[in-house]
Write an enzyme that holds these catalytic residues in place. Structure first.
Site, short mmCIF file in Angstrom:
data_model
loop_
_atom_site.label_atom_id
_atom_site.label_comp_id
_atom_site.label_asym_id
_atom_site.label_seq_id
_atom_site.Cartn_x
_atom_site.Cartn_y
_atom_site.Cartn_z
N ASP A 289 41.47 31.35 46.57
CA ASP A 289 40.43 32.19 45.99
C ASP A 289 39.97 33.19 47.07
O ASP A 289 40.41 33.13 48.22
CB ASP A 289 39.26 31.33 45.47
CG ASP A 289 38.47 32.03 44.38
OD1 ASP A 289 37.91 31.36 43.51
OD2 ASP A 289 38.44 33.29 44.40
N GLU A 494 29.42 33.77 38.85
CA GLU A 494 29.54 32.76 39.90
C GLU A 494 28.18 32.20 40.34
O GLU A 494 27.36 31.89 39.48
CB GLU A 494 30.33 33.35 41.07
CG GLU A 494 31.73 33.82 40.61
CD GLU A 494 32.63 34.22 41.75
OE1 GLU A 494 33.12 35.36 41.76
OE2 GLU A 494 32.87 33.38 42.62
C1 GLC Z 1 36.25 35.22 42.75
C2 GLC Z 1 36.47 34.11 41.76
C3 GLC Z 1 37.85 34.12 41.14
C4 GLC Z 1 38.39 35.53 41.09
C5 GLC Z 1 38.55 36.03 42.51
C6 GLC Z 1 39.07 37.46 42.57
O1 GLC Z 1 35.46 34.77 43.81
O2 GLC Z 1 36.18 32.79 42.16
O3 GLC Z 1 37.74 33.54 39.84
O4 GLC Z 1 39.64 35.54 40.42
O5 GLC Z 1 37.34 35.94 43.25
O6 GLC Z 1 38.14 38.34 41.99
#
Ligand code: GLC
Length: 609
Positions: A289, A494
């Site tokens: 991530d 988030e």
């Molecule tokens: C974020 C998320 C993830 C996402 C990634 C790229 O922090 O946790 O779901 O795909 O970053 O944007």
């Protein structure tokens, strides 16, 4: 017939595995390390792409070529980067990725579908697949190859800020909705006959099941928290949707920020390598991530060499760096040369990345398909999104006296009051991951608000009065046939959405109380999760509808309120009475919800007298 003039990896008639082996054999350690890096758009320079052939570039939430960028702006930007990548020594094209999690939500004017929690209220795998197909087309229209979707989290506690990204608290409902993978990637994706790779054959994109594993099961729903359970519980609740994604050939899987019994997923060799790659046989690649490996050390990103070695050795193949890629490359090369990461691990990671690139046809079709520009926000997709909206609505109450239902409403009533903070706000309707990372209030993109939909549906003689914040004055000089009050949550993403309290925001309960005392009232809840309705408030409301985060096509709400369609949705998540009850899921012993999982009323239009 092999083409003698081309190196095997450039010859599309060669078997994928031969092309992978040939290209790998030509790569230096530095080039291999670069393929394992994904960088953000803002640092994707010619030197990063031509000199150090990074494997992938992403647009973070809201990271667009410019404000209200057109499909052409996106395609120009990505094709320009692709030209830089193809100018590198071996000419390995980049994969460009973005979070298209409810339509192509980074793109102004794209069709914005209801968020996953709404789709979980429908539980229709075929609808999920159709939404995947439409999303893939709009994503490809901008030259993007890869979306970080679907999120297959099983959200067990709605205090989690990403509850709306989960289809349901129920594993089987989430499993049903994984059909979106076949829509996004096409089917069978990895079994494409030679010459029909995804990217060109059927306008598909690479999918990414996320976040492996247990992201929705953390203690108290804390984002990036700790999921405490046995392996059997992890398998039964959180693992099964991944089996369905694997069965559909999902090409990538994203590791979760969370931990399992205190062990971060980003350094969990057992779950990523032994289980996902070993026992389950996943042949695509695992991506971290965003700065996921940095979180392995406190403060974040300290002791970066440990972060890299722990995550790569655990089985993560591509690192979403996303900014300091020179440091990443320097440290990764050092770790291999010093023996802390084996070359066989590097080769395994790069083989997986190259395999996906060859299978999807990236070497043959690296550039955008500009014939697709017009599919963005097209009528067909709007109709599909409107179907999803109306089918996702859940009717929780219809009439103080069940024998005197208030719904369906009379579209030819003399005067309708439409009120509330969420009645005329496309931003709130779409929620997080829309135009910007966390979304926002206001006219953030093209779409139809609840108010606009009601105005469009109401009869010519019907007066529609709009009051965002009604007061006593609203009622002083006129009467209404009925009121529609739309309330709900602000937009969030988030950790911004983690809550310990889940009352109605923006003092929505007070607004409802003011209106319900004066006129029959339908309350529409625009939210990413259930909210607390105190009994005395619920008693005063004539009808209550959960609309979740419906997206751009608010017309689907009017379609049902006025009886063109009956309600179909049923709760994908337990509607609790109080946050003190949480976590509370169907099957728990002390299960005492306001409305249980699976609850939803109908208007039974057919037997209307
Ligand atoms: C974020 C998320 C993830 C996402 C990634 C790229 O922090 O946790 O779901 O795909 O970053 O944007």
């Amino acid at each position: 017939m092999a083409n003698e003039l081309l190196p095997p990896y450039r010859d599309a008639t060669q078997p994928v595995e031969s092309r992978v082996r040939d290209l790998l054999s030509r790569m230096t350690l530095r080039e291999k390390a670069a393929q394992m890096a994904q960088i953000e758009r803002c640092v994707a320079s010619p030197s990063a792409l031509s000199g150090l052939p990074v494997g992938s570039v992403l647009s973070a939430g809201g990271s667009a070529p410019r404000e209200r960028a057109s499909p052409r702006d996106w395609a120009d930007m990505i094709d320009r980067m692709q030209h830089w990548a193809l100018a590198s020594r071996l000419g390995i094209p980049i994969l460009y990725a973005s979070d298209a999690v409810h339509g192509h939500n980074n793109l102004y004017g794209a069709t914005i579908f209801p968020h996953n929690v709404a789709l979980g209220a429908i539980r229709d795998g075929d609808l999920a697949r159709r939404i995947g197909e439409a999303t893939a087309l709009e994503v490809r229209a901008t030259g993007i190859h890869w979306t970080f979707a679907p999120c297959v989290a099983v959200c067990r506690d709605p205090r989690w800020g990403r509850c709306y990204e989960s289809y349901s608290e129920d594993t089987d409902i989430v499993r049903t909705m994984t059909s979106i993978v076949a829509g996004l990637q096409g089917s069978p994706p990895l079994g494409h006959p030679p010459g029909h790779p995804f990217l060109a054959g059927r306008k598909n994109v690479i999918a990414c099941a996320k976040h492996f594993i247990g992201d929705g099961g953390t203690d108290k729903g804390k984002n990036e928290g700790n999921t405490i359970c046995t392996f059997e519980e992890l398998e039964a609740t959180h693992m099964k949707p991944y089996l369905d994604c694997l069965a559909q050939g999902v090409s990538t899987i994203m590791a979760s920020y969370t931990s399992w019994n205190g062990r971060p997923l980003h350094s969990n060799h057992y779950l990523i390598t032994e289980i996902l790659k070993g026992k389950l046989g996943f042949k695509g690649f695992v991506i971290s991530d965003w700065e996921g490996i940095d979180r392995l050390c406190q403060p974040h990103g300290s002791n970066y060499r440990y972060c890299i070695s722990a995550s790569v050795n655990a089985g993560i193949d591509m690192i979403m760096v996303p900014h300091r890629y020179e440091k990443f490359l320097e440290d990764l090369v050092f770790l291999v040369e010093s023996g802390r990461i084996s070359m066989s691990r590097i080769d395994d990671a790069v083989e997986r990345i190259l395999r996906v690139k060859f299978v999807v046809g990236l070497f043959e079709y690296p550039f955008s398909d500009r014939s697709l520009f017009d599919v963005v926000g097209c009528k067909e997709h709007q109709i599909l999104a409107r179907e999803a909206v109306r089918r996702s609505l859940v009717l929780l109450k219809n009439g103080k006296d069940i024998k005197k239902p208030i719904l369906p409403l009379d579209k030819n009533a003399r005067r309708i009051l439409v009120a509330g903070t969420h009645a005329d706000d496309i931003g709130y309707q779409c929620g997080g991951w829309t135009i910007t990372w966390h979304g926002s209030s206001g006219r953030i993109t093209i779409g139809t608000t609840v108010l606009e939909a009601i105005r469009e549906a109401a009869g010519n003689e019907t007066e529609v009065v709009y009051e965002k914040c009604p007061s006593e004055a609203t009622f002083s000089d006129r009467e209404y046939s009925y009121a529609i009050v739309a309330i709900g949550e602000d937009a969030y993403a988030e950790f911004l959405g983690d809550r310990t309290e889940l009352g109605i925001p923006f003092d929505g309960a007070t607004m409802i109380s003011l209106v319900v005392g004066k006129v029959p009232t339908v309350v529409i809840v625009i939210s990413g999760r259930p909210l607390v309705f105190e009994p005395e408030l619920l008693d005063k409301i004539d009808a209550l509808v959960a609309a979740w985060l419906p997206g751009s096509e608010g017309g689907g709400i009017a379609d049902v309120l006025f009886g063109d369609y009956d309600f179909e949705g049923v709760l994908p998540i337990t509607w609790f009475k109080s946050v003190d009850q949480l976590p509370m899921n169907a099957g728990h012993n002390a299960y005492d919800p306001l409305f249980p999982l699976g609850y939803g009323l109908k208007m039974n239009l057919d037997n209307r007298s």
